[in-house]
Motif scaffolding. Structure first.
Motif, PDB file in Angstrom:
ATOM      1  N   SER A  76       0.841  -1.190   0.000  1.00 28.94           N
ATOM      2  CA  SER A  76       0.000   0.000   0.000  1.00 28.94           C
ATOM      3  C   SER A  76       0.875   1.237   0.000  1.00 28.94           C
ATOM      4  N   CYS A  77       0.244   2.368  -0.012  1.00 31.43           N
ATOM      5  CA  CYS A  77       0.908   3.637  -0.301  1.00 31.43           C
ATOM      6  C   CYS A  77       2.183   3.888   0.485  1.00 31.43           C
ATOM      7  N   ILE A  78       3.104   4.482  -0.213  1.00 30.80           N
ATOM      8  CA  ILE A  78       4.329   4.956   0.404  1.00 30.80           C
ATOM      9  C   ILE A  78       4.141   6.456   0.615  1.00 30.80           C
ATOM     10  N   PHE A  79       4.130   6.842   1.874  1.00 31.27           N
ATOM     11  CA  PHE A  79       3.976   8.237   2.251  1.00 31.27           C
ATOM     12  C   PHE A  79       5.339   8.842   2.594  1.00 31.27           C
ATOM     13  N   MET A  80       5.385  10.152   2.602  1.00 26.67           N
ATOM     14  CA  MET A  80       6.429  10.902   3.303  1.00 26.67           C
ATOM     15  C   MET A  80       5.700  11.546   4.470  1.00 26.67           C
ATOM     16  N   HIS A  81       6.237  11.354   5.672  1.00 28.70           N
ATOM     17  CA  HIS A  81       5.590  11.886   6.863  1.00 28.70           C
ATOM     18  C   HIS A  81       6.634  12.187   7.930  1.00 28.70           C
ATOM     19  N   GLN A  82       6.186  12.676   9.060  1.00 29.09           N
ATOM     20  CA  GLN A  82       7.087  13.024  10.157  1.00 29.09           C
ATOM     21  C   GLN A  82       7.660  11.764  10.790  1.00 29.09           C
ATOM     22  N   TRP A  83       8.942  11.829  11.204  1.00 29.74           N
ATOM     23  CA  TRP A  83       9.537  10.671  11.855  1.00 29.74           C
ATOM     24  C   TRP A  83       9.244  10.654  13.352  1.00 29.74           C
ATOM     25  N   ARG A  84       9.386   9.470  13.951  1.00 32.84           N
ATOM     26  CA  ARG A  84       9.268   9.338  15.406  1.00 32.84           C
ATOM     27  C   ARG A  84      10.472   9.970  16.075  1.00 32.84           C
ATOM     28  N   ARG A  85      11.642   9.601  15.556  1.00 26.69           N
ATOM     29  CA  ARG A  85      12.914  10.145  16.030  1.00 26.69           C
ATOM     30  C   ARG A  85      13.975   9.740  15.011  1.00 26.69           C
TER      31      ARG A  85
END
Length: 165
Positions: free
Chosen positions: A123-132
């Protein structure tokens, strides 16, 4: 390649002459991406969407779409709406887009296995905020919050995300 391409390198995501530290999937890079393998797929992907939490941040770009309560992303391989934005109630496997943590406050959507998703391909590959820093994703590319916000103010639909082996 152009300066407007997002290019994943061993030292981060390169964009407009700058390098932004990022993390990738726990499964590393893969030319044979499969649902659930945790890998980030190799290839040239296009940016096709931008989603944001309007209760947490201002609209980051004119083409951004708000994430509403009940918005989900189907990761149910074989379902008719696999790898698509869906709404509650939804009985098949899915990810909740309105999360308690800030990881999905801002989501860049790529065209990986979209719009005509093939079952099992991921399913989709997003760009998003990291955990750390250094904490892997399930296949997405994750960045520091301020870096992600900076990038989304400049990209447009069709911007290329290039992931090389």
């Amino acid at each position: 390649m152009t300066p407007f391409d997002l290019v994943l390198t061993p030292t981060g995501l390169r964009y407009m002459g700058q390098r932004f530290p990022c993390t990738i999937g726990r499964g590393g890079l893969s030319a044979q991406k499969r649902e659930g393998d945790g890998a980030t797929p190799i290839g040239t992907h296009r940016i096709v969407g931008l989603l944001y939490r309007p209760d947490r941040l201002a609209r980051p770009a004119r083409w951004a779409i708000p994430i509403r309560p009940g918005d989900l992303w189907s990761d149910a391989s074989g379902a008719v709406d696999y790898n698509r934005l869906v709404r509650e109630p939804y009985a098949d496997s899915h990810e909740t887009l309105r999360r308690a943590d800030p990881l999905y406050d801002l989501i860049v959507v790529t065209d990986w296995n979209w719009p005509d998703a093939q079952a099992g391909r991921g399913s989709c590959i997003f760009m998003h905020q990291w955990r750390r820093p250094g904490f892997p994703t399930e296949g997405c590319i994750a960045l520091r919050r301020d870096h992600l916000h900076r990038i989304v103010t400049e990209i447009v639909p069709g911007t290329r995300l290039i992931v090389r082996d």
